[in-house]
Design a protein around this motif. Structure first.
Motif, PDB file in Angstrom:
ATOM      1  N   GLY A  14       0.845  -1.191   0.000  1.00 22.01           N
ATOM      2  CA  GLY A  14       0.000   0.000   0.000  1.00 22.01           C
ATOM      3  C   GLY A  14       0.882   1.242   0.000  1.00 22.01           C
ATOM      4  N   SER A  15       0.364   2.304  -0.624  1.00 24.82           N
ATOM      5  CA  SER A  15       1.184   3.523  -0.687  1.00 24.82           C
ATOM      6  C   SER A  15       0.339   4.780  -0.513  1.00 24.82           C
ATOM      7  N   GLY A  16      -0.820   4.633   0.126  1.00 22.16           N
ATOM      8  CA  GLY A  16      -1.681   5.780   0.379  1.00 22.16           C
ATOM      9  C   GLY A  16      -1.560   6.257   1.813  1.00 22.16           C
ATOM     10  N   GLY A  17      -2.638   6.887   2.282  1.00 20.45           N
ATOM     11  CA  GLY A  17      -2.623   7.458   3.629  1.00 20.45           C
ATOM     12  C   GLY A  17      -2.451   6.416   4.721  1.00 20.45           C
ATOM     13  N   HIS A  18      -3.095   5.255   4.559  1.00 20.61           N
ATOM     14  CA  HIS A  18      -2.979   4.248   5.616  1.00 20.61           C
ATOM     15  C   HIS A  18      -1.562   3.678   5.689  1.00 20.61           C
ATOM     16  N   ALA A  19      -0.975   3.428   4.524  1.00 27.69           N
ATOM     17  CA  ALA A  19       0.408   2.923   4.516  1.00 27.69           C
ATOM     18  C   ALA A  19       1.338   3.903   5.234  1.00 27.69           C
ATOM     19  N   LEU A  38       5.395  -2.104  -1.552  1.00 28.76           N
ATOM     20  CA  LEU A  38       4.822  -2.660  -2.792  1.00 28.76           C
ATOM     21  C   LEU A  38       3.401  -2.128  -2.951  1.00 28.76           C
ATOM     22  N   ASP A  39       2.952  -1.993  -4.190  1.00 25.70           N
ATOM     23  CA  ASP A  39       1.567  -1.572  -4.446  1.00 25.70           C
ATOM     24  C   ASP A  39       1.164  -2.068  -5.824  1.00 25.70           C
ATOM     25  N   ASP A  40      -0.043  -2.620  -5.938  1.00 24.66           N
ATOM     26  CA  ASP A  40      -0.481  -3.194  -7.211  1.00 24.66           C
ATOM     27  C   ASP A  40      -0.976  -2.160  -8.205  1.00 24.66           C
ATOM     28  N   ILE A  74      -3.323  -1.041   3.487  1.00 25.02           N
ATOM     29  CA  ILE A  74      -4.487  -0.676   2.663  1.00 25.02           C
ATOM     30  C   ILE A  74      -5.677  -0.422   3.584  1.00 25.02           C
ATOM     31  N   GLY A  75      -6.296   0.744   3.475  1.00 23.36           N
ATOM     32  CA  GLY A  75      -7.396   1.100   4.359  1.00 23.36           C
ATOM     33  C   GLY A  75      -8.705   0.425   4.009  1.00 23.36           C
ATOM     34  N   ASP A  76      -8.934   0.143   2.741  1.00 19.10           N
ATOM     35  CA  ASP A  76     -10.201  -0.474   2.312  1.00 19.10           C
ATOM     36  C   ASP A  76     -10.323  -1.885   2.915  1.00 19.10           C
TER      37      ASP A  76
HETATM   38  O1  JB2 Z   1      -9.073  -2.884  -4.130  1.00 18.53           O
HETATM   39  C1  JB2 Z   1      -8.583  -1.866  -3.677  1.00 18.53           C
HETATM   40  C2  JB2 Z   1      -7.182  -1.712  -3.486  1.00 18.53           C
HETATM   41  N1  JB2 Z   1      -6.154  -2.502  -3.737  1.00 18.53           N
HETATM   42  C3  JB2 Z   1      -5.054  -1.835  -3.369  1.00 18.53           C
HETATM   43  N2  JB2 Z   1      -9.331  -0.834  -3.320  1.00 18.53           N
HETATM   44  C4  JB2 Z   1      -8.787   0.306  -2.781  1.00 18.53           C
HETATM   45  N3  JB2 Z   1      -9.610   1.314  -2.450  1.00 18.53           N
HETATM   46  N4  JB2 Z   1      -7.467   0.489  -2.611  1.00 18.53           N
HETATM   47  C5  JB2 Z   1      -6.668  -0.523  -2.945  1.00 18.53           C
HETATM   48  N5  JB2 Z   1      -5.351  -0.633  -2.902  1.00 18.53           N
HETATM   49  C6  JB2 Z   1      -4.362   0.352  -2.410  1.00 18.53           C
HETATM   50  O2  JB2 Z   1      -4.844   1.080  -1.288  1.00 18.53           O
HETATM   51  C7  JB2 Z   1      -4.042   1.413  -3.408  1.00 18.53           C
HETATM   52  O3  JB2 Z   1      -3.178   0.962  -4.408  1.00 18.53           O
HETATM   53  C8  JB2 Z   1      -3.357   2.448  -2.481  1.00 18.53           C
HETATM   54  O4  JB2 Z   1      -2.075   2.053  -2.086  1.00 18.53           O
HETATM   55  C9  JB2 Z   1      -4.258   2.394  -1.278  1.00 18.53           C
HETATM   56  C10 JB2 Z   1      -5.321   3.477  -1.359  1.00 18.53           C
HETATM   57  O5  JB2 Z   1      -4.733   4.719  -0.922  1.00 18.53           O
HETATM   58  P1  JB2 Z   1      -5.614   5.875  -0.236  1.00 18.53           P
HETATM   59  O6  JB2 Z   1      -4.707   6.919   0.298  1.00 18.53           O
HETATM   60  O7  JB2 Z   1      -6.687   6.256  -1.188  1.00 18.53           O
HETATM   61  O8  JB2 Z   1      -6.325   5.127   0.932  1.00 18.53           O
HETATM   62  P2  JB2 Z   1      -5.721   4.255   2.088  1.00 18.53           P
HETATM   63  O9  JB2 Z   1      -6.346   2.937   1.948  1.00 18.53           O
HETATM   64  O10 JB2 Z   1      -4.253   4.304   2.168  1.00 18.53           O
HETATM   65  O11 JB2 Z   1      -6.275   5.030   3.381  1.00 18.53           O
HETATM   66  C11 JB2 Z   1      -7.671   5.190   3.600  1.00 18.53           C
HETATM   67  O12 JB2 Z   1      -8.030   4.473   4.759  1.00 18.53           O
HETATM   68  C12 JB2 Z   1      -7.340   4.897   5.931  1.00 18.53           C
HETATM   69  C13 JB2 Z   1      -7.723   3.970   7.065  1.00 18.53           C
HETATM   70  C14 JB2 Z   1      -7.953   6.691   3.754  1.00 18.53           C
HETATM   71  O13 JB2 Z   1      -9.337   6.898   3.863  1.00 18.53           O
HETATM   72  C15 JB2 Z   1      -7.254   7.204   4.985  1.00 18.53           C
HETATM   73  O14 JB2 Z   1      -7.595   8.574   5.219  1.00 18.53           O
HETATM   74  C16 JB2 Z   1      -7.628   6.359   6.207  1.00 18.53           C
HETATM   75  N6  JB2 Z   1      -6.917   6.835   7.373  1.00 18.53           N
END
Ligand code: JB2
Length: 214
Positions: A14-19, A38-40, A74-76
């Motif tokens: 993961g490379s977003g906010g949660h990572a 790593l991130d897909d 990954i936050g999702d």
């Molecule tokens: O199937 C997927 C998926 N596979 C990989 N769906 C989603 N939504 N994301 C997926 N990912 C990876 O999650 C993405 O490649 C990317 O690395 C990350 C999404 O980054 P983003 O910053 O959008 O969200 P996050 O999951 O890192 O953080 C969320 O959840 C946290 C708990 C945000 O809402 C944060 O604010 C929150 N703190």
């Protein structure tokens, strides 16, 4: 990538906010730990996480003999749950990341791959499922059961004996009355007050929390 070989080395997916917050917690315990991101998502190849570049996709884990631990960034909930199973099927252990400022009772059971954020509290005989997130400042009181890949948002308050089903999302600041059961895959909106049981798969919000149409 090729120098990833020590037992303490770690892959973070993961490379977003949660990572970012997961990596911050890892570094708060050990600033020198070697971590590979790593991130897909192909677009992630251009990203950095707290100064670390994304080094590839999860395919790297398949193509190499390294068998260290993997942290879930990954936050999702659905995507994180899927990743947890994918790793287990291939023999990888998921890293449990606990920020050093978290308070964790000696009899709490913390599942593999879960994340306990800064200032979170998990008390006596509570169970945190594999891959679950107890986010910043959330509290889980005695005998609670939080399901696999569920997410308690920042500042959530679970009183004692609360059950939260797998992959449910409890929004920031929500309070849950003692003994209440929230089913799997439920979503509870930010700032809600949950005072009675909520069925699986529903979306709820408000004080008291009621079903809403999304
Ligand atoms: O199937 C997927 C998926 N596979 C990989 N769906 C989603 N939504 N994301 C997926 N990912 C990876 O999650 C993405 O490649 C990317 O690395 C990350 C999404 O980054 P983003 O910053 O959008 O969200 P996050 O999951 O890192 O953080 C969320 O959840 C946290 C708990 C945000 O809402 C944060 O604010 C929150 N703190």
């Amino acid at each position: 990538m090729s120098d990833l070989r020590g037992d303490s080395d770690l892959v973070l997916i993961g490379s977003g906010g949660h990572a970012k917050v997961v990596l911050e917690a890892i570094r708060a315990r050990n600033p020198d730990r070697k971590v590979i991101i790593l991130d897909d998502d192909p677009a992630a190849a251009q990203r950095t996480v707290l100064g670390l570049e994304v080094s590839g996709t999860r395919d790297w884990l398949v193509a190499n003999t390294w068998r260290g631990r993997v942290a879930l960034g990954i936050g999702d909930n659905g995507a994180r749950g899927e990743l947890l199973h994918w790793l287990a099927e291939r023999g990888f252990e998921a890293e449990t990341v606990v920020h050093p400022s978290a308070i964790v009772g000696a009899t709490a059971d913390i599942g593999d791959g879960s994340f306990l954020g800064a200032g979170s509290i998990v008390l006596a005989d509570a169970t945190i499922g594999a891959g679950a997130i107890v986010n910043t400042g959330a509290s889980v009181d005695h005998d609670c059961m939080v399901g696999a890949a569920a997410h308690l948002g920042p500042g959530v308050r679970l009183c004692g004996n609360v059950t939260v089903g797998a992959e449910s999302l409890i929004g920031v600041g929500t309070a849950v009355r003692p003994g209440v059961s929230i089913g799997a895959n439920a979503v509870v909106g930010a700032g809600s007050a949950v005072v009675c049981d909520l069925a699986a798969g529903g979306t709820y919000a408000g004080c008291p929390a009621r079903p809403i149409n999304r």
